[in-house]
Design an enzyme around this catalytic site. Structure first.
Site, PDB file in Angstrom:
ATOM      1  N   HIS A  60       0.829  -1.208   0.000  1.00  0.00           N
ATOM      2  CA  HIS A  60       0.000   0.000   0.000  1.00  0.00           C
ATOM      3  C   HIS A  60       0.860   1.254   0.000  1.00  0.00           C
ATOM      4  CE1 HIS A  60       0.887   0.867   4.254  1.00  0.00           C
ATOM      5  NE2 HIS A  60       0.757  -0.433   4.471  1.00  0.00           N
ATOM      6  N   CYS A 116       2.952  -5.076   6.632  1.00  0.00           N
ATOM      7  CA  CYS A 116       2.681  -4.671   5.250  1.00  0.00           C
ATOM      8  C   CYS A 116       3.929  -4.089   4.594  1.00  0.00           C
ATOM      9  CB  CYS A 116       1.558  -3.638   5.215  1.00  0.00           C
ATOM     10  SG  CYS A 116      -0.055  -4.300   5.689  1.00  0.00           S
TER      11      CYS A 116
END
Length: 202
Positions: free
Chosen positions: A162, A178
């Site tokens: 992301h 992440c």
């Protein structure tokens, strides 16, 4: 719901600095962020936490993939970069990334893109909420969202590639698992990647 719950205010996550006895005049500021928890941002040139951005090198896809069907993404958590190859291998991209803060939070292996979201919303995982009960249950899309402007959801639960509005994180160990990119880079990758794009984390 209070205004504090409605709006994600990054300043509210600076309480760790006070608890740690840090001051704004100190060489490092400790900031607690929803993506990473306790994190150190060095403010001096003489630092042990270097970003590694200048150490990138191009790689060939063959040692990591048997083919490039649907495109291929390789995330190197050591050099903190992401490689992308298009299915026909006519496009190759190399981007600096943020990576997880510890080995315990780092997952390696094979997965794939299963969902693509523009303007993603964010909610803490159960374990993050347990560690940080004051964090909001939900953050809408926008400049305060930890996932930036785009997110590629992986087949591993809670794991994503992301963007981030906090550019200090890129090139550092600064996430809960992440992989983060500059917003302009995730926007490029978002357009290139497909549902089913192969992903390998090493």
């Amino acid at each position: 719901m209070t205004d504090a719950r409605k709006t994600f205010d990054r300043r509210s996550f600076l309480s760790a600095a006070t608890l740690a006895g840090a001051s704004l005049a100190a060489p490092a500021v400790f900031a607690q962020t929803p993506d990473a928890g306790l994190e150190t941002f060095e403010e001096t040139a003489n630092t042990n936490m270097h970003r590694n951005i200048s150490s990138f090198r191009e790689l060939d896809w063959r040692p990591y993939f048997s083919n490039t069907k649907n495109g291929a993404i390789l995330v190197d958590t050591v050099s903190r970069c992401l490689h992308f190859w298009s299915e026909d291998q006519s496009i190759y991209k190399l981007y600096p990334t943020s990576v997880p803060v510890s080995d315990e939070l780092t997952r390696r292996g094979r997965t794939e893109v299963i969902r693509k979201v523009k303007g993603p919303t964010w909610s803490p995982t159960p374990s993050m909420k347990k560690r940080n009960p004051d964090w909001p249950d939900f953050v809408p899309a926008g400049p305060d969202n930890p996932l930036g402007t785009r997110a590629l959801y992986l087949s591993w639960q809670y794991y994503r590639i992301h963007g981030t509005h906090d550019t200090r994180k890129i090139g550092r160990k600064s996430s809960n698992g992440c992989i983060g990119l500059y917003n302009q880079h995730i926007e490029q990758l978002f357009d290139l990647a497909k549902i089913g794009t192969q992903v390998v984390l090493i």
